[in-house]
Design a protein around this motif. Structure first.
Motif, PDB file in Angstrom:
ATOM      1  N   ASP A  24      -1.308   9.058   6.341  1.00  0.00           N
ATOM      2  CA  ASP A  24      -1.375   7.615   6.499  1.00  0.00           C
ATOM      3  C   ASP A  24      -0.045   7.039   6.982  1.00  0.00           C
ATOM      4  O   ASP A  24      -0.022   6.148   7.831  1.00  0.00           O
ATOM      5  CB  ASP A  24      -1.762   6.978   5.162  1.00  0.00           C
ATOM      6  CG  ASP A  24      -1.923   5.476   5.263  1.00  0.00           C
ATOM      7  OD1 ASP A  24      -2.894   5.027   5.894  1.00  0.00           O
ATOM      8  OD2 ASP A  24      -1.067   4.747   4.721  1.00  0.00           O
TER       9      ASP A  24
ATOM     10  N   LYS B 103      -8.593   0.068   1.313  1.00  0.00           N
ATOM     11  CA  LYS B 103      -7.552   1.067   1.029  1.00  0.00           C
ATOM     12  C   LYS B 103      -6.589   0.557  -0.035  1.00  0.00           C
ATOM     13  O   LYS B 103      -6.182   1.308  -0.932  1.00  0.00           O
ATOM     14  CB  LYS B 103      -6.787   1.416   2.307  1.00  0.00           C
ATOM     15  CG  LYS B 103      -5.751   2.512   2.099  1.00  0.00           C
ATOM     16  CD  LYS B 103      -5.078   2.903   3.398  1.00  0.00           C
ATOM     17  CE  LYS B 103      -4.123   1.831   3.857  1.00  0.00           C
ATOM     18  NZ  LYS B 103      -3.327   2.258   5.042  1.00  0.00           N
TER      19      LYS B 103
ATOM     20  N   PHE C 213     -11.833   4.805  -0.241  1.00  0.00           N
ATOM     21  CA  PHE C 213     -11.151   5.525   0.839  1.00  0.00           C
ATOM     22  C   PHE C 213     -12.144   5.915   1.937  1.00  0.00           C
ATOM     23  O   PHE C 213     -11.820   5.853   3.126  1.00  0.00           O
ATOM     24  CB  PHE C 213     -10.472   6.784   0.300  1.00  0.00           C
ATOM     25  CG  PHE C 213      -9.088   6.545  -0.228  1.00  0.00           C
ATOM     26  CD1 PHE C 213      -8.167   5.810   0.500  1.00  0.00           C
ATOM     27  CD2 PHE C 213      -8.697   7.068  -1.446  1.00  0.00           C
ATOM     28  CE1 PHE C 213      -6.888   5.589   0.020  1.00  0.00           C
ATOM     29  CE2 PHE C 213      -7.430   6.851  -1.939  1.00  0.00           C
ATOM     30  CZ  PHE C 213      -6.517   6.102  -1.206  1.00  0.00           C
TER      31      PHE C 213
ATOM     32  N   SER D 176       0.829  -1.213   0.000  1.00  0.00           N
ATOM     33  CA  SER D 176       0.000   0.000   0.000  1.00  0.00           C
ATOM     34  C   SER D 176       0.860   1.259   0.000  1.00  0.00           C
ATOM     35  O   SER D 176       0.554   2.231  -0.698  1.00  0.00           O
ATOM     36  CB  SER D 176      -0.938   0.004   1.216  1.00  0.00           C
ATOM     37  OG  SER D 176      -1.867  -1.044   1.155  1.00  0.00           O
TER      38      SER D 176
ATOM     39  N   SER E 242     -12.895   2.955   3.994  1.00  0.00           N
ATOM     40  CA  SER E 242     -11.745   2.641   4.836  1.00  0.00           C
ATOM     41  C   SER E 242     -11.640   3.572   6.034  1.00  0.00           C
ATOM     42  O   SER E 242     -11.366   3.138   7.161  1.00  0.00           O
ATOM     43  CB  SER E 242     -10.462   2.735   3.990  1.00  0.00           C
ATOM     44  OG  SER E 242      -9.310   2.567   4.799  1.00  0.00           O
TER      45      SER E 242
END
Length: 230
Positions: free
Chosen positions: A124, A201, A176, A79, A179
Motif C-alpha cells: 500500500d 480501508k 479490505f 491510514s 477497498s
C-alpha cells in the motif's frame, strides 16, 4: 620519555568513547542499521554530486503538501499510521513471547500476522501492485495471490482466532476486500470512489489496530501473571 598512546593522554575522551561504544552496541542491530543508512545516504549524495541530480534526490524526501488545501491527504496519513500499529505491536509482542515459549500458538500467530500485514503495508505504501501492473502483471492475479494468503492464514489459525474476539478481524478483512475490488470498477462519482476505496480501508485499519492491540495486551498480561505469583 616513554611514548604513550594518544588516548592515554586524554583519559576523559577515552572513557567517553568507551561509554559511547558500550551504549551503542548494546541495542541489537543499532550499529548495523545506522551504518547501512549512512552508506545509503552517502551513495545518494555522491550520485547527486556526480550526475547533478540534486533535485531528484530532494524528491525522495519531499512532503506531499498543497498550500491551498492543507488538509489534502490527511486521512491517507492517518491510514499509514494505523497500518504501522498492528505490524509493530505484533512484532514486538512476538519478540517478548518467543523468549519464554518460542513455539506457542499465540507467538506463531502474531509472527505471521506481522508478516502478512507488513507485506500489505509495503504494498500500500510503495504502490507495489501498481508497479507490477505497469510491468504487465495482471492486478486480478495479484489480488488472487493476496486472497490465497489471507485464506491460508485464516485456515491455519482459525482455532486460535476463535478464542479471541475476532469480529473486528473478520470485519477488517471484508472491508479490505471491498477497498481492493473497488479498483476493478469505474465509479462516476469521485466521492463515492474515495469512500468505497479509502474510506473502507481507513475503517478496516482502525478495526485491525484495535483488535491486535487487544490481543497483544492479553498475551503480554498472560505472560506476566505467572511471574507475579512467584
Amino acid at each position: 620519555m616513554k611514548h604513550l598512546p594518544v588516548f592515554d593522554k586524554f583519559p576523559q575522551f577515552a572513557n567517553s568513547l568507551e561509554f559511547f561504544k558500550k551504549k551503542f552496541f548494546c541495542v541489537p542491530f543499532l550499529a548495523a542499521f545506522n551504518t547501512l543508512t549512512v552508506l545509503m545516504l552517502v551513495c545518494l549524495s555522491l550520485y547527486a554530486k556526480l550526475n547533478k541530480q540534486g533535485d531528484a534526490v530532494e524528491r525522495l524526501f519531499s512532503d506531499p503538501f498543497n498550500v491551498w488545501f492543507p488538509y489534502e491527504g490527511i486521512l491517507t496519513g492517518v491510514s499509514e499510521v494505523l497500518w504501522c500499529i498492528p505490524v509493530a505491536t505484533c512484532a514486538f509482542t512476538f519478540g517478548l513471547l518467543r523468549q519464554k515459549e518460542p513455539r506457542s500458538r499465540s507467538a506463531i500467530f502474531l509472527f505471521f500476522s506481522a508478516l502478512l500485514l507488513g507485506v500489505f503495508f509495503l504494498d500500500d505504501r510503495f504502490r507495489i501492485t501498481l508497479i507490477l501492473s505497469r510491468l504487465g502483471i495482471s492486478i486480478k492475479f495479484i489480488y488472487l495471490c493476496y486472497g490465497t494468503a489471507v485464506f491460508l492464514y485464516g485456515v491455519q489459525f482459525w482455532r486460535y482466532i476463535k478464542t479471541t474476539p475476532y469480529l473486528p478481524l473478520v470485519l477488517a478483512f471484508l472491508l479490505f476486500a471491498i477497498s481492493r475490488f473497488e479498483d476493478l470498477f469505474e465509479s462516476q462519482s469521485l466521492g463515492v470512489h474515495a469512500m468505497l476505496e479509502d474510506g473502507t480501508k481507513l475503517l478496516a485499519l482502525l478495526n485491525l489496530a484495535l483488535y491486535f492491540l487487544h490481543i497483544c495486551h492479553q498475551e503480554i498480561w498472560r505472560d506476566l501473571r505467572p511471574r507475579e505469583k512467584r
